[in-house]
Design an enzyme around this catalytic site. Structure first.
Site, PDB file in Angstrom:
ATOM      1  N   LYS A 175       0.805  -1.238   0.000  1.00 44.42           N
ATOM      2  CA  LYS A 175       0.000   0.000   0.000  1.00 44.42           C
ATOM      3  C   LYS A 175       0.835   1.282   0.000  1.00 44.42           C
ATOM      4  CE  LYS A 175      -4.183  -1.899   2.034  1.00 44.42           C
ATOM      5  NZ  LYS A 175      -5.221  -1.827   3.061  1.00 44.42           N
ATOM      6  N   ASP A 196     -10.046   2.972   1.895  1.00 45.74           N
ATOM      7  CA  ASP A 196     -10.091   2.380   3.246  1.00 45.74           C
ATOM      8  C   ASP A 196     -10.600   3.367   4.301  1.00 45.74           C
ATOM      9  OD1 ASP A 196      -9.236  -0.219   2.779  1.00 45.74           O
ATOM     10  OD2 ASP A 196      -7.114   0.245   3.121  1.00 45.74           O
TER      11      ASP A 196
END
Ligand code: NAP
Length: 271
Positions: free
Chosen positions: A69, A106
């Site tokens: 990420k 997210d």
């Protein structure tokens, strides 16, 4: 003739990912002719993967999970300044002109189950300082939380996150006693299938505290079972998983997921 459009999820490991199940469920429900795959990409293969997919017009993009990420931010365009804000990307989208952009779904997915709560000034405790913790701390900073205690294996990394998000608080070891937090979030991998358990003594938490575990494999973790036993409210990783996936699905396939099917999806996820 063009092949089927597809998106995928990349990570190392990747077998635990529930993203193919979720996206395929929605594609089938909507009758969209497209595929969603799982790709095991090791860190040293990430740059080559992005370059190869960039040239593939059928590739709509990918979700990004552990451990890519942060590293993926060096390989894609960043029109929303994700690097300067959350500092981790979980969704990569190929644009029709062949450019590849990154974003983060997210933070919104994490915050959705808490949106009705007033967290202004509330003391919170967060376990973990990885990619998911960045999204959590970004959302909590936006909600105006008070004192933040981060419990993490690597203290320096966690201290950096407090500074990055302008949060007041402290970093303590994983085995330190919990503070009397209104919200406890596990954003670490502990408690996930194949990982060590997260053993915390929840007794310092007030009776109205909420315990939120991002781990979704399994959905009912040892931490949530301990919280249940103490009579605390709990939030499992399902809502965030579905929330972040829905935003990514719209970016990949240009359609919203079907409404009213979450119970079926939850049943599939726990099966
Ligand atoms: P990550 O970037 O790899 O970070 C992992 C975190 O866990 C780090 O803080 C790491 O500590 C800690 N950790 C890992 N193994 C450990 C061990 N053996 N002992 C102590 N600490 C350990 O992973 P991530 O992307 O943040 O994901 C973390 C968790 O959140 C995963 O379970 C993931 O599935 C879940 N997640 C759920 C959702 C959802 O939609 N529900 C979304 C995103 C992530 P160090 O900092 O010391 O390395």
């Amino acid at each position: 003739m063009s092949a089927l459009p597809y998106a995928e999820v990349i990570g190392d490991p990747i077998s635990h990912s529930k993203s193919p199940l979720i996206h395929k469920f929605w594609l089938d429900a909507l009758g969209i002719a497209a595929d969603y795959r799982r790709a095991h990409i090791k860190p040293d293969a990430l740059a080559a993967y992005i370059e190869q997919r960039r040239a593939d017009p059928d590739w709509r993009g990918c979700n990004v999970t552990i451990p890519h990420k942060v590293a993926v931010m060096d390989l894609v365009d960043d029109p929303g300044d994700i690097r300067g804000t959350i500092g981790a990307m979980n969704t990569i989208v190929r644009q029709p002109d062949g450019s590849v952009i990154g974003t983060n779904t997210d933070a919104a997915g994490f915050y959705a189950p808490l949106a009705e709560l007033d967290l202004e000034g509330a003391p919170v405790a967060v376990v973990g300082a990885g990619g998911a913790a960045r999204a959590v701390l970004f959302a909590l900073a936006r909600a105006g939380v008070g004192h933040v205690t981060i419990l993490n294996r690597s203290p320096l990394k966690a201290m950096g996150l407090l500074a990055t998000f302008g949060l007041k608080g402290e970093v303590v070891a994983l085995d330190a006693p919990l503070p009397p937090a209104a919200l406890l979030v596990n954003s670490s991998s502990l408690g996930m299938k194949g990982q060590p358990p997260l053993d915390l003594d929840l007794s310092p938490l007030p009776d109205d505290a909420i315990v939120y575990d991002l781990v979704y494999s399994p959905l009912r973790t040892g931490l949530l079972e301990t919280a249940d036993a103490r009579g605390l409210d709990t939030v499992d990783g399902f809502d965030m998983l579905i929330g972040q996936a829905a935003l990514a699905f719209e970016l990949f396939f240009g359609a919203s997921p079907p409404e009213g099917r979450d119970d079926e999806l939850r049943a599939l996820l726990v099966a």
